[in-house]
Design a protein around this motif. Structure first.
Motif, PDB file in Angstrom:
ATOM      1  N   GLY A 101      10.019   6.109  16.002  1.00  0.00           N
ATOM      2  CA  GLY A 101      11.258   5.005  15.797  1.00  0.00           C
ATOM      3  C   GLY A 101      11.597   5.385  14.354  1.00  0.00           C
ATOM      4  O   GLY A 101      12.914   5.026  13.956  1.00  0.00           O
ATOM      5  N   LEU A 102      10.447   5.540  13.486  1.00  0.00           N
ATOM      6  CA  LEU A 102      10.916   5.546  11.936  1.00  0.00           C
ATOM      7  C   LEU A 102      10.621   6.935  11.375  1.00  0.00           C
ATOM      8  O   LEU A 102       9.689   7.631  11.476  1.00  0.00           O
ATOM      9  CB  LEU A 102      10.013   4.602  11.502  1.00  0.00           C
ATOM     10  CG  LEU A 102      10.108   3.281  11.765  1.00  0.00           C
ATOM     11  CD1 LEU A 102       8.982   2.162  11.361  1.00  0.00           C
ATOM     12  CD2 LEU A 102      11.492   2.456  11.613  1.00  0.00           C
ATOM     13  N   THR A 103      11.487   7.227  10.496  1.00  0.00           N
ATOM     14  CA  THR A 103      11.778   8.697   9.986  1.00  0.00           C
ATOM     15  C   THR A 103      10.282   9.124   9.256  1.00  0.00           C
ATOM     16  O   THR A 103       9.985  10.025   9.550  1.00  0.00           O
ATOM     17  CB  THR A 103      12.796   8.639   9.159  1.00  0.00           C
ATOM     18  OG1 THR A 103      14.287   8.974   9.744  1.00  0.00           O
ATOM     19  CG2 THR A 103      12.685   9.969   8.142  1.00  0.00           C
ATOM     20  N   PRO A 104       9.719   8.393   8.311  1.00  0.00           N
ATOM     21  CA  PRO A 104       8.742   8.584   7.702  1.00  0.00           C
ATOM     22  C   PRO A 104       7.459   8.896   8.629  1.00  0.00           C
ATOM     23  O   PRO A 104       6.773   9.934   8.363  1.00  0.00           O
ATOM     24  CB  PRO A 104       8.238   7.447   6.759  1.00  0.00           C
ATOM     25  CG  PRO A 104       9.274   6.756   6.758  1.00  0.00           C
ATOM     26  CD  PRO A 104      10.112   6.944   8.021  1.00  0.00           C
ATOM     27  N   ASN A 124      13.808   8.148  18.517  1.00  0.00           N
ATOM     28  CA  ASN A 124      15.033   7.454  17.678  1.00  0.00           C
ATOM     29  C   ASN A 124      14.978   8.260  16.184  1.00  0.00           C
ATOM     30  O   ASN A 124      16.356   8.343  15.808  1.00  0.00           O
ATOM     31  CB  ASN A 124      14.603   6.135  17.271  1.00  0.00           C
ATOM     32  CG  ASN A 124      15.791   5.215  16.481  1.00  0.00           C
ATOM     33  OD1 ASN A 124      16.706   5.410  16.836  1.00  0.00           O
ATOM     34  ND2 ASN A 124      15.329   4.987  15.290  1.00  0.00           N
ATOM     35  N   ALA A 125      13.648   8.159  15.349  1.00  0.00           N
ATOM     36  CA  ALA A 125      14.038   8.514  14.072  1.00  0.00           C
ATOM     37  C   ALA A 125      15.248   9.521  13.711  1.00  0.00           C
ATOM     38  O   ALA A 125      15.438  10.787  14.503  1.00  0.00           O
ATOM     39  CB  ALA A 125      12.754   9.134  13.562  1.00  0.00           C
ATOM     40  N   ALA A 126      16.172   8.995  12.888  1.00  0.00           N
ATOM     41  CA  ALA A 126      17.322   9.652  12.861  1.00  0.00           C
ATOM     42  C   ALA A 126      17.940  10.589  11.548  1.00  0.00           C
ATOM     43  O   ALA A 126      19.024  10.732  11.195  1.00  0.00           O
ATOM     44  CB  ALA A 126      18.544   8.620  13.181  1.00  0.00           C
ATOM     45  N   THR A 127      16.829  10.822  10.635  1.00  0.00           N
ATOM     46  CA  THR A 127      17.011  11.688   9.345  1.00  0.00           C
ATOM     47  C   THR A 127      17.473  13.093   9.893  1.00  0.00           C
ATOM     48  O   THR A 127      16.694  13.451  10.731  1.00  0.00           O
ATOM     49  CB  THR A 127      15.965  11.471   8.307  1.00  0.00           C
ATOM     50  OG1 THR A 127      15.969  10.018   8.032  1.00  0.00           O
ATOM     51  CG2 THR A 127      16.376  12.296   6.870  1.00  0.00           C
ATOM     52  N   ASP A 169      16.886   2.204   1.398  1.00  0.00           N
ATOM     53  CA  ASP A 169      16.584   3.476   0.499  1.00  0.00           C
ATOM     54  C   ASP A 169      15.544   4.250   1.024  1.00  0.00           C
ATOM     55  O   ASP A 169      14.349   4.126   0.600  1.00  0.00           O
ATOM     56  CB  ASP A 169      16.186   2.700  -0.880  1.00  0.00           C
ATOM     57  CG  ASP A 169      15.847   3.784  -2.022  1.00  0.00           C
ATOM     58  OD1 ASP A 169      16.047   4.833  -1.707  1.00  0.00           O
ATOM     59  OD2 ASP A 169      15.178   3.408  -2.971  1.00  0.00           O
ATOM     60  N   TYR A 170      15.643   4.963   2.007  1.00  0.00           N
ATOM     61  CA  TYR A 170      14.950   6.132   2.620  1.00  0.00           C
ATOM     62  C   TYR A 170      15.664   7.091   3.231  1.00  0.00           C
ATOM     63  O   TYR A 170      17.093   6.826   3.531  1.00  0.00           O
ATOM     64  CB  TYR A 170      13.990   5.632   3.453  1.00  0.00           C
ATOM     65  CG  TYR A 170      14.106   4.970   4.798  1.00  0.00           C
ATOM     66  CD1 TYR A 170      15.122   4.004   5.097  1.00  0.00           C
ATOM     67  CD2 TYR A 170      13.149   5.376   5.891  1.00  0.00           C
ATOM     68  CE1 TYR A 170      15.204   3.607   6.391  1.00  0.00           C
ATOM     69  CE2 TYR A 170      13.448   4.819   7.137  1.00  0.00           C
ATOM     70  CZ  TYR A 170      14.324   4.093   7.469  1.00  0.00           C
ATOM     71  OH  TYR A 170      14.576   3.522   8.591  1.00  0.00           O
ATOM     72  N   GLY A 171      15.195   8.129   4.058  1.00  0.00           N
ATOM     73  CA  GLY A 171      15.891   9.211   4.690  1.00  0.00           C
ATOM     74  C   GLY A 171      17.108   8.948   5.269  1.00  0.00           C
ATOM     75  O   GLY A 171      18.307   9.198   4.717  1.00  0.00           O
ATOM     76  N   PRO A 224      18.322  -0.190   8.905  1.00  0.00           N
ATOM     77  CA  PRO A 224      17.476   0.199  10.372  1.00  0.00           C
ATOM     78  C   PRO A 224      17.855  -0.996  11.264  1.00  0.00           C
ATOM     79  O   PRO A 224      17.725  -2.174  10.813  1.00  0.00           O
ATOM     80  CB  PRO A 224      16.118   0.603   9.741  1.00  0.00           C
ATOM     81  CG  PRO A 224      16.119  -0.260   8.483  1.00  0.00           C
ATOM     82  CD  PRO A 224      17.433  -0.158   7.758  1.00  0.00           C
ATOM     83  N   ALA A 225      17.937  -0.869  12.508  1.00  0.00           N
ATOM     84  CA  ALA A 225      18.049  -1.941  13.487  1.00  0.00           C
ATOM     85  C   ALA A 225      16.817  -2.677  13.484  1.00  0.00           C
ATOM     86  O   ALA A 225      15.761  -2.172  13.244  1.00  0.00           O
ATOM     87  CB  ALA A 225      18.298  -1.342  14.911  1.00  0.00           C
ATOM     88  N   GLY A 226      17.091  -3.949  13.916  1.00  0.00           N
ATOM     89  CA  GLY A 226      15.824  -4.957  13.693  1.00  0.00           C
ATOM     90  C   GLY A 226      16.400  -6.324  13.187  1.00  0.00           C
ATOM     91  O   GLY A 226      17.517  -6.288  13.063  1.00  0.00           O
ATOM     92  N   GLY A 252      26.110   1.570  14.162  1.00  0.00           N
ATOM     93  CA  GLY A 252      25.777   0.544  15.058  1.00  0.00           C
ATOM     94  C   GLY A 252      24.502  -0.043  14.899  1.00  0.00           C
ATOM     95  O   GLY A 252      24.114  -1.183  15.705  1.00  0.00           O
ATOM     96  N   ASP A 253      23.574   0.396  14.119  1.00  0.00           N
ATOM     97  CA  ASP A 253      22.400  -0.043  13.852  1.00  0.00           C
ATOM     98  C   ASP A 253      22.256  -1.436  13.577  1.00  0.00           C
ATOM     99  O   ASP A 253      21.225  -2.428  13.687  1.00  0.00           O
ATOM    100  CB  ASP A 253      21.422   0.767  12.821  1.00  0.00           C
ATOM    101  CG  ASP A 253      21.640   2.273  12.913  1.00  0.00           C
ATOM    102  OD1 ASP A 253      20.583   2.661  13.817  1.00  0.00           O
ATOM    103  OD2 ASP A 253      22.479   2.876  12.856  1.00  0.00           O
ATOM    104  N   LEU A 254      23.650  -1.908  12.594  1.00  0.00           N
ATOM    105  CA  LEU A 254      23.682  -3.036  12.243  1.00  0.00           C
ATOM    106  C   LEU A 254      23.673  -4.408  13.161  1.00  0.00           C
ATOM    107  O   LEU A 254      23.307  -5.520  12.925  1.00  0.00           O
ATOM    108  CB  LEU A 254      24.606  -3.360  10.922  1.00  0.00           C
ATOM    109  CG  LEU A 254      24.887  -4.652  10.451  1.00  0.00           C
ATOM    110  CD1 LEU A 254      23.843  -4.776   9.228  1.00  0.00           C
ATOM    111  CD2 LEU A 254      26.340  -4.667   9.551  1.00  0.00           C
TER     112      LEU A 254
HETATM  113  C1  PHB Z   1      14.685   5.880  10.968  1.00  0.00           C
HETATM  114  O1  PHB Z   1      13.866   5.575  10.353  1.00  0.00           O
HETATM  115  O2  PHB Z   1      15.097   7.017  11.307  1.00  0.00           O
HETATM  116  C2  PHB Z   1      15.753   4.886  11.708  1.00  0.00           C
HETATM  117  C3  PHB Z   1      15.201   3.681  12.142  1.00  0.00           C
HETATM  118  C4  PHB Z   1      16.105   2.583  12.673  1.00  0.00           C
HETATM  119  C5  PHB Z   1      17.177   2.901  12.702  1.00  0.00           C
HETATM  120  C6  PHB Z   1      17.929   4.130  12.593  1.00  0.00           C
HETATM  121  C7  PHB Z   1      17.029   5.109  11.966  1.00  0.00           C
HETATM  122  O3  PHB Z   1      18.160   1.986  13.253  1.00  0.00           O
END
Ligand code: PHB
Length: 390
Positions: A101-104, A124-127, A169-171, A224-226, A252-254
């Motif tokens: 889910g998360l880039t890192p 998901n991870a989208a960088t 503040d990340y990828g 990031p969505a959530g 759309g994440d917002l």
């Molecule tokens: C990501 O960490 O790459 C990430 C996470 C949540 C998102 C989009 C990208 O909504």
């Protein structure tokens, strides 16, 4: 002698049988994602999407059972994700690594996939850079540049001239900021200022106050969505930005379809770009939504994380079918390159060059449909490749 022969014959049969059973070992998929902590909804949606796929398509492919193992990183926790990937490979003998889910966490696991030659399916991870970090990665979700370039183009075309950028503040946030700036400035727009907020527990009030004082025509936001979307929208309303005439545009994440249900009327009219909306009108999406409810009940509302996981399963089932159940890393990647899927979001292709997804980007507006807040698609950009690739 006859008895001995018979015994030997039986022993051979048992051995063959055991060999057959060995060949029938399940195909194992290790899913790495946060299932607890601030990004727990990512793991929950992934699991719900996977259950939806398996409800519709069963749990046997090419004569082999499919077994899914879930690992909770509690993240963002790259070191934990990496250790879990190693354990899944060495101890659990998985055929695929999936989730992310998360880039890192995706970046931390990339070298493990390379070393073990295991296909790694990013749900998901989208960088943008992620798919360049291992030849064993294929992404079935989206990239931030893919979402952001069309939004900047749409904004410029629709008379927005000046934008203030706020990103995580990340990828993915940095990708969003850079792509928005480049595309919007090239279309004649101006960026009045840009700010990056912490990934963990951001307090939006001072940042939103600053935007209000700068009085831009619009703010562009990636978070990031959530849960962050809910607190951002609440602060945006409380500080009176809309009342001060400041427009809001975002990826759309917002306002993902899961959180949107808990947001208020302040989201009405909000324009975003994204690859998936539950309001998408297609037979594939109708079937997905019905199966999602059947598999998961009505407590959890599906969103793009669930669709990413569902499509990731579709991709892995197709690999298993094509390879007749014998999963090999290099052969799996060859099958994934150029693969086409009839996703609930619309048609997608895995780019054979980059292993990233080529798909339609939709421009949507929050509207009330049958009493529910929905992201209603009203414009689109077709066959968008990741513009973040060199
Ligand atoms: C990501 O960490 O790459 C990430 C996470 C949540 C998102 C989009 C990208 O909504």
């Amino acid at each position: 002698m006859r008895v001995l022969m018979k015994t030997v014959f039986l022993a051979v049969l048992v051995a063959l049988g055991a060999g057959g059973a060995f060949a029938q070992q399940p195909i194992r998929i290790g899913v790495i994602a946060p299932f607890s902590g601030p990004f727990a909804s990512v793991g929950q949606e992934f699991q719900a999407g996977i259950k939806t796929w398996m409800k519709q398509n069963g749990d046997v492919v090419a004569g082999r059972k499919i077994e899914v193992l879930y690992k909770d990183t509690t993240g963002p926790a790259p070191e934990i994700a990496k250790r879990m990937a190693q354990e899944l490979i060495v101890r659990d003998k998985v055929d695929f690594l999936a989730g992310f889910g998360l880039t890192p966490e995706a970046l931390a696991v990339a070298p493990v996939a390379t070393e073990a030659k295991k296909p790694m399916i990013v749900m998901n991870a989208a960088t943008s850079i992620i798919t360049t970090k291992s030849p064993y990665i294929a992404r079935v979700s989206v990239t931030l540049p893919q979402l952001t370039a069309p939004l900047a183009t749409w904004a410029a075309k629709n008379g927005i001239r000046q934008v203030y950028i706020l990103v995580s503040d990340y990828g993915p946030g940095i990708d969003a900021e850079e792509t928005f700036r480049k595309t919007f400035v090239a279309a004649g727009g101006t960026i009045v200022d840009a700010v990056r907020v912490p990934l963990q527990n951001p307090d939006f009030a001072p940042f939103i106050q600053r935007i209000k004082e700068t009085k831009p025509e619009a703010a562009f936001v990636f978070l990031p969505a959530g849960e962050q979307g809910i607190s951002f929208m609440k602060t945006f309303r409380e500080r009176g930005l809309a009342a001060a005439g400041i427009k809001l545009i975002a990826t759309g994440d917002l306002v993902d379809d899961n959180q949107l249900g808990s947001m208020g009327d302040e989201t009405l009219g909000l324009v975003t770009t994204h690859h998936y909306s539950v309001a998408h009108d297609s037979p594939e999406n109708k079937a997905f939504l019905a199966a999602f409810r059947e598999a998961n009940g009505t407590q959890l509302r599906p969103n793009f994380f669930a669709v990413g996981a569902y499509d990731g399963m579709a991709a892995m089932y197709e690999v298993a079918r094509k390879l007749e159940g014998n999963i090999d890393g290099d052969k799996a990647m060859a099958v994934l390159k150029g693969m086409k899927l009839a996703s609930p979001r619309g048609p997608v292709t895995i780019d054979p060059e980059t292993r990233d997804v080529i798909q339609t980007m939709y421009v949507r507006r929050v509207q009330r449909v049958d009493k529910e807040l929905r992201n209603v698609e009203f414009d689109k950009f077709e066959s968008v490749r990741d513009p973040g690739k060199p």
